[in-house]
Design an enzyme around this catalytic site. Structure first.
Site, PDB file in Angstrom:
ATOM      1  CG  ASP A  20      -0.251  11.419   2.049  1.00 59.20           C
ATOM      2  OD1 ASP A  20      -1.213  10.806   1.584  1.00 59.20           O
ATOM      3  OD2 ASP A  20      -0.290  12.057   3.111  1.00 59.20           O
ATOM      4  CD1 TRP A  23      -2.841   4.664   5.377  1.00 62.01           C
ATOM      5  CD2 TRP A  23      -3.553   3.849   7.341  1.00 62.01           C
ATOM      6  NE1 TRP A  23      -2.328   5.450   6.377  1.00 62.01           N
ATOM      7  CE2 TRP A  23      -2.742   4.979   7.585  1.00 62.01           C
ATOM      8  CE3 TRP A  23      -4.102   3.174   8.441  1.00 62.01           C
ATOM      9  CZ2 TRP A  23      -2.484   5.465   8.870  1.00 62.01           C
ATOM     10  CZ3 TRP A  23      -3.840   3.643   9.726  1.00 62.01           C
ATOM     11  CH2 TRP A  23      -3.040   4.781   9.929  1.00 62.01           C
ATOM     12  CG  PHE A  65       0.892   9.698  10.039  1.00 57.30           C
ATOM     13  CD1 PHE A  65       0.967   8.316  10.068  1.00 57.30           C
ATOM     14  CD2 PHE A  65      -0.331  10.296  10.333  1.00 57.30           C
ATOM     15  CE1 PHE A  65      -0.158   7.533  10.363  1.00 57.30           C
ATOM     16  CE2 PHE A  65      -1.456   9.535  10.632  1.00 57.30           C
ATOM     17  CZ  PHE A  65      -1.377   8.155  10.646  1.00 57.30           C
ATOM     18  CD1 TRP A  96      -0.971   2.337   2.321  1.00 60.71           C
ATOM     19  CD2 TRP A  96      -2.697   1.862   0.970  1.00 60.71           C
ATOM     20  NE1 TRP A  96      -1.810   3.430   2.300  1.00 60.71           N
ATOM     21  CE2 TRP A  96      -2.871   3.169   1.479  1.00 60.71           C
ATOM     22  CE3 TRP A  96      -3.651   1.339   0.088  1.00 60.71           C
ATOM     23  CZ2 TRP A  96      -3.961   3.969   1.141  1.00 60.71           C
ATOM     24  CZ3 TRP A  96      -4.743   2.133  -0.244  1.00 60.71           C
ATOM     25  CH2 TRP A  96      -4.885   3.431   0.278  1.00 60.71           C
ATOM     26  CD  GLU A 113      -5.586  14.472   5.823  1.00 61.84           C
ATOM     27  OE1 GLU A 113      -5.682  13.683   6.761  1.00 61.84           O
ATOM     28  OE2 GLU A 113      -5.818  14.142   4.647  1.00 61.84           O
TER      29      GLU A 113
HETATM   30  C1  FRU Z   1      -3.144  12.279   3.929  1.00 61.22           C
HETATM   31  C2  FRU Z   1      -2.822  11.643   5.266  1.00 61.22           C
HETATM   32  C3  FRU Z   1      -1.927  12.539   6.076  1.00 61.22           C
HETATM   33  C4  FRU Z   1      -1.251  11.554   6.997  1.00 61.22           C
HETATM   34  C5  FRU Z   1      -1.097  10.341   6.129  1.00 61.22           C
HETATM   35  C6  FRU Z   1      -1.217   9.039   6.871  1.00 61.22           C
HETATM   36  O1  FRU Z   1      -3.491  11.401   2.931  1.00 61.22           O
HETATM   37  O2  FRU Z   1      -4.034  11.352   5.952  1.00 61.22           O
HETATM   38  O3  FRU Z   1      -2.595  13.575   6.738  1.00 61.22           O
HETATM   39  O4  FRU Z   1      -0.024  12.032   7.479  1.00 61.22           O
HETATM   40  O5  FRU Z   1      -2.094  10.426   5.137  1.00 61.22           O
HETATM   41  O6  FRU Z   1      -0.887   7.952   6.062  1.00 61.22           O
END
Ligand code: FRU
Length: 469
Positions: A22, A46, A78, A19, A207
């Site tokens: 970002d 995820w 993250f 998977w 985000e």
């Molecule tokens: C955006 C997000 C970020 C976070 C990450 C977690 O797609 O939700 O805010 O850091 O993905 O995988």
């Protein structure tokens, strides 16, 4: 191709397995573009987040390297960014060998489950071998949480203030707004200002921000603040909005209250830009996660999930006095082109799943282009009055999520002059006027597109088969 590889893009970056979401830590060092990414190698949904890592010398050939950052006792890794600390302000390297520093969010799952509010905090890691291997800083976290659960996705850049002093600025997403922090050493951070209340789109959580300097077409300095939003985009689900204004003394002041979207398609999220590009090139290079949280985890791929968009170059342009961001395909993509084919008749056979199509618009009010396959599935691109639309309602598999099947329209109040389309095994990216308007959309045709039909309103259509990098 093996069934397990069906829908694998030919020229878009995908992880070999597992998977991905970002893009993270985008940085150019010594001739190499680094692409880190939110990664869970053990599943196609995820999970515990790592930073995967790939490098490229030309933005089209990507070499996947080993995982750069693993989750640890402080939490999952993250999203975040990376900077080249040329003057060794952090003291994590030496003057002779300055460090590359990654700034990321720790997400502490145990903390979240126990009902704590401070489970997201910012941390750093450094590399002394030009981004190949990474060491986490022992004093983490560098920015603890002040009691707001959503506190993440630090994008750091070095900004020279009006008085000539340089300082590190961290742009951070905090629930439904942005906070700017300042630091002289990447370790000690002070809150400078906040932006976002009462302005912009607020249908979801903010985000993955990015703060970018630009020169306007008439030579003024402006700042663009990218803010991804989930949900609450102009289509269903995730999307990236942006603000244009000034950034001074640690404060962002928007020029106006207009809501602007970087891409009107459903599938470009959490995109950010490369740090440390050669100054003389004066480019802003962007890449996004080509998906949408609405259905990302259910997409019909087997061994991996998600791709990045093509790399794009951002700039400002002006429509009747309003500044907007243009996203143009990075010129490096020209290297993928094989021999051009001029499409003369109304209908042509597509030579491959990976093609680029260029067309001149000769009726700016109405045009249409259609892709189809042997099963009668269809993908429609059209303009009617001021709406440019990608209609994927008949474009193949959609049963994995009720919201996938849709037509996505984008308002265009100015003149459409030409189209540039990038088609790959499971996506389309439409650039009107070289990126003045963009729609990015995932597609899962049951068999590959075979035919393209030039409808009305388009002329001088050229097709380039694209090679596998
Ligand atoms: C955006 C997000 C970020 C976070 C990450 C977690 O797609 O939700 O805010 O850091 O993905 O995988």
């Amino acid at each position: 191709t093996k069934v397990s590889e069906t829908y694998r893009p030919i020229y878009h970056f995908t992880p070999s397995k597992g998977w991905m979401n970002d893009p993270n830590g985008l940085i150019f060092i010594d001739g190499e573009y680094h692409l880190f990414y939110q990664y869970y190698p053990d599943s196609t949904v995820w999970g515990p987040m790592h930073w995967g890592h790939a490098v490229s010398k030309d933005l089209v050939n990507w070499e996947d390297l080993s995982i750069a950052l693993y989750p640890d006792s402080l939490g999952y890794i993250f999203s975040g960014s990376a900077v080249f600390d040329a003057e060794n302000s952090s003291g994590l390297g030496t003057a002779e060998n300055p460090p590359v520093v990654a700034i990321y969010t720790y997400h502490d799952m145990a903390g979240e489950k126990s009902g704590a509010k401070d489970y997201q905090k910012q941390a750093i890691a450094y590399s002394l071998d030009k981004g190949r291997t990474w060491t986490k800083y022992e004093g983490n976290p560098v920015l603890p949480n002040q009691g707001i659960k959503d506190f993440r996705d630090p994008k750091v850049s070095q900004i020279t203030e009006a008085d000539g002093n340089k300082r590190w600025i961290m742009t951070l997403a905090v629930l439904d707004r942005i906070q700017f922090f300042g630091s002289s050493d990447l370790k000690d951070w002070t809150l400078l200002s906040e932006f976002g209340q009462g302005i912009g789109a607020h249908g979801g959580v903010w985000e993955c921000p990015d703060l970018l300097p630009f020169t306007t077409p008439d030579g003024k300095q402006k700042w663009v603040l990218l803010v991804s939003l989930n949900p609450g985009g102009p289509q269903n689900g995730s999307a990236t909005q942006y603000f244009i204004g000034d950034f001074q003394n640690g404060t962002f002041t928007p020029d106006d209250t207009m809501i602007r979207w970087l891409d009107y398609g459903p599938d470009n999220y959490a995109g950010v830009t490369w740090a440390n590009l050669p100054k003389e090139q004066n480019r802003t290079l962007f890449i996004g996660w080509m998906s949408n949280w609405l259905y990302a985890q259910r997409l019909p791929t087997k061994t991996w999930r998600s791709a990045m968009t093509i790399p794009r170059e951002l700039s400002l342009f002006d429509v009747d006095g309003t500044l907007l961001v243009k996203s143009s395909p990075a010129e490096e993509l020209l290297a993928l082109r094989l021999q051009a084919i001029s499409l003369s008749g109304k209908e042509s056979v597509l030579p491959s799943e990976a093609v680029e199509i260029l067309a001149e618009v000769d009726n700016e009010d109405h045009f249409q282009l259609k892709f189809s396959n042997e099963l009668g599935e269809e993908l429609l691109i059209s303009k009617e009055m001021n709406l440019v639309t990608i209609d994927r309602r008949q474009a193949g598999k959609a049963d994995f999520h009720p919201d996938f099947s849709a037509a996505h329209a984008a308002p265009m109040s100015w003149k459409a002059k030409n189209l540039r389309i990038f088609l790959d095994a499971s996506s389309i990216e439409l650039f009107v006027n070289e990126g003045e308007l963009v729609l990015t959309s995932l597609l899962f045709p049951s068999t590959p597109w075979k035919k393209v039909e030039i409808g009305y309103g388009l002329d001088e259509v050229q097709l380039y088969p694209l090679k596998k990098p």
